[in-house]
Design a protein around this motif. Structure first.
Motif, PDB file in Angstrom:
ATOM      1  N   ALA A 173       0.820  -1.220   0.000  1.00 18.57           N
ATOM      2  CA  ALA A 173       0.000   0.000   0.000  1.00 18.57           C
ATOM      3  C   ALA A 173       0.846   1.259   0.000  1.00 18.57           C
ATOM      4  CB  ALA A 173      -0.934  -0.004   1.206  1.00 18.57           C
ATOM      5  N   ARG A 176       1.071   1.564  -3.893  1.00 19.96           N
ATOM      6  CA  ARG A 176      -0.072   1.367  -4.784  1.00 19.96           C
ATOM      7  C   ARG A 176      -1.345   1.921  -4.154  1.00 19.96           C
ATOM      8  NH1 ARG A 176       0.745  -5.062  -6.348  1.00 19.96           N
ATOM      9  NH2 ARG A 176       3.031  -5.029  -6.506  1.00 19.96           N
ATOM     10  N   ASP A 177      -2.234   2.403  -5.024  1.00 22.20           N
ATOM     11  CA  ASP A 177      -3.510   2.934  -4.560  1.00 22.20           C
ATOM     12  C   ASP A 177      -4.582   1.858  -4.469  1.00 22.20           C
ATOM     13  OD1 ASP A 177      -2.503   5.528  -4.418  1.00 22.20           O
ATOM     14  OD2 ASP A 177      -2.952   5.914  -6.535  1.00 22.20           O
ATOM     15  N   GLN A 178      -4.405   0.764  -5.217  1.00 18.84           N
ATOM     16  CA  GLN A 178      -5.402  -0.302  -5.230  1.00 18.84           C
ATOM     17  C   GLN A 178      -4.711  -1.655  -5.300  1.00 18.84           C
ATOM     18  OE1 GLN A 178      -8.769   0.317  -7.754  1.00 18.84           O
ATOM     19  NE2 GLN A 178      -9.323  -1.850  -7.838  1.00 18.84           N
ATOM     20  N   PHE A 235      -6.147  -1.771   6.308  1.00 22.03           N
ATOM     21  CA  PHE A 235      -6.004  -0.417   5.785  1.00 22.03           C
ATOM     22  C   PHE A 235      -6.872   0.583   6.543  1.00 22.03           C
ATOM     23  CE2 PHE A 235      -4.901  -2.679   1.617  1.00 22.03           C
ATOM     24  CZ  PHE A 235      -3.545  -2.672   1.932  1.00 22.03           C
ATOM     25  N   SER A 245      -2.566   3.134   3.174  1.00 18.47           N
ATOM     26  CA  SER A 245      -3.877   2.555   2.924  1.00 18.47           C
ATOM     27  C   SER A 245      -4.074   2.427   1.417  1.00 18.47           C
ATOM     28  CB  SER A 245      -4.980   3.431   3.534  1.00 18.47           C
ATOM     29  OG  SER A 245      -6.248   2.859   3.348  1.00 18.47           O
ATOM     30  N   ALA A 246      -4.968   1.523   1.033  1.00 14.96           N
ATOM     31  CA  ALA A 246      -5.253   1.323  -0.387  1.00 14.96           C
ATOM     32  C   ALA A 246      -6.654   0.767  -0.528  1.00 14.96           C
ATOM     33  CB  ALA A 246      -4.235   0.364  -1.012  1.00 14.96           C
TER      34      ALA A 246
END
Length: 300
Positions: A173, A176-178, A235, A245-246
């Protein structure tokens, strides 16, 4: 005079938690890693049991060592069986000969995971791969050695140290966002610290009471989730602490193929351990909070 409990797998996340557990006065854990205790050498294991600690016999032994590389085990069969089955066999034989109780840690992977509801300790086993089969081999070796023992199956173990799902999610996370996470495998995350406390309780009881319950037990934290739901809660709690968080997209197991098959249902019943030892696991999200407090800090 202090009574010592030998802990194998001292460098693993469970071994470390057993070492730092708040043992009562008069008790201590002696956690040995692979550099000090070669699990591939039955003679060395037997010698370690026979030698005791500071001139006294071990009060109990907790085998927290395991070959846990589930996918690698499919091609590294001999090593998996050596560590997960032959080493417990040697430990159990030595413990039985010395009248020392043994606590053996096992896994949800001994079950096929092919039905709903929590698995009871006496449900039929049916491992799906080498890892689960080798751990089941370790269980059988301990049961047939003739000594007093408790086998404790667990699942989805996480902690603030070592390689585990919580630390992996936080690391990913950060960049990356997702994330895409499997959503059709159900289970209960387990705090290594909570598991260590349960194992310590059982080991001390077995050492003190010749009539203490033996047999097979299950321990995980309470409550059910899936890997995607676990990630979302990691998250959510991380964000309250100012951590990474993601967004999480749930995917099917078939979308993330691995060499080893995983149980679709890893829920473990706590009935046996609650009845025998009065151990009532707390919810997994509360245990997760303690891990994140250590990794990130308390909520802001």
């Amino acid at each position: 005079m202090t009574r010592a409990v030998l802990v194998t797998g001292g460098n693993g996340q469970l071994g470390r938690e057993l070492a730092r557990h708040a043992w009562p006065d008069g008790w201590q854990a002696v956690a040995l890693g692979r550099d000090a205790l070669d699990l591939g050498d039955p003679a060395a294991l037997a010698a370690a049991i026979a030698a005791g600690h500071d001139g006294r016999p071990w009060a109990a032994v907790i085998n927290a060592a395991a070959y846990t590389a589930v996918d690698k085990a499919e091609s590294d069969v001999v090593t998996a069986w050596t560590i997960n089955a032959l080493a417990p066999a040697a430990l159990a034989a030595a413990c039985a000969a010395a009248a020392i109780p043994l606590v053996q840690v096992s896994t949800d992977y001994v079950f096929a995971g092919d039905r709903q509801g929590a698995w009871q300790v006496d449900d039929p086993v049916g491992p799906l791969g080498v890892y689960g089969a080798s751990k089941l081999g370790g269980e059988l070796a301990v049961r047939t050695a003739g000594g007093r023992s408790a086998i404790v199956r667990t699942a989805w173990v996480v902690s603030a140290g070592g390689a585990n799902f919580v630390r992996t999610m936080l690391r990913l996370a950060a960049d990356r966002d997702q994330l895409r996470v499997v959503a059709d495998q159900q289970g209960s995350p387990t705090s290594a610290a909570d598991l260590a406390a349960a194992l310590a309780t059982i080991a001390m009881r077995l050492a003190d009471d010749p009539h203490a319950p033996t047999g097979t037990f299950h321990f995980s934290n309470a409550g059910a989730t899936d890997w995607a739901g676990f990630a979302r809660e990691i998250f959510r709690q991380s964000a309250t602490r100012g951590g990474p968080s993601a967004a999480v997209e749930g995917i099917a197991t078939s979308d993330y193929p691995t060499p080893a098959r995983r149980p679709a249902n890893s829920l473990l019943s706590h009935d046996a351990i609650r009845t025998a030892y009065g151990i009532d696991p707390r919810p997994w999200d509360a245990a997760l909070a303690d891990i994140l407090d250590e990794l990130i800090g308390v909520p802001q």
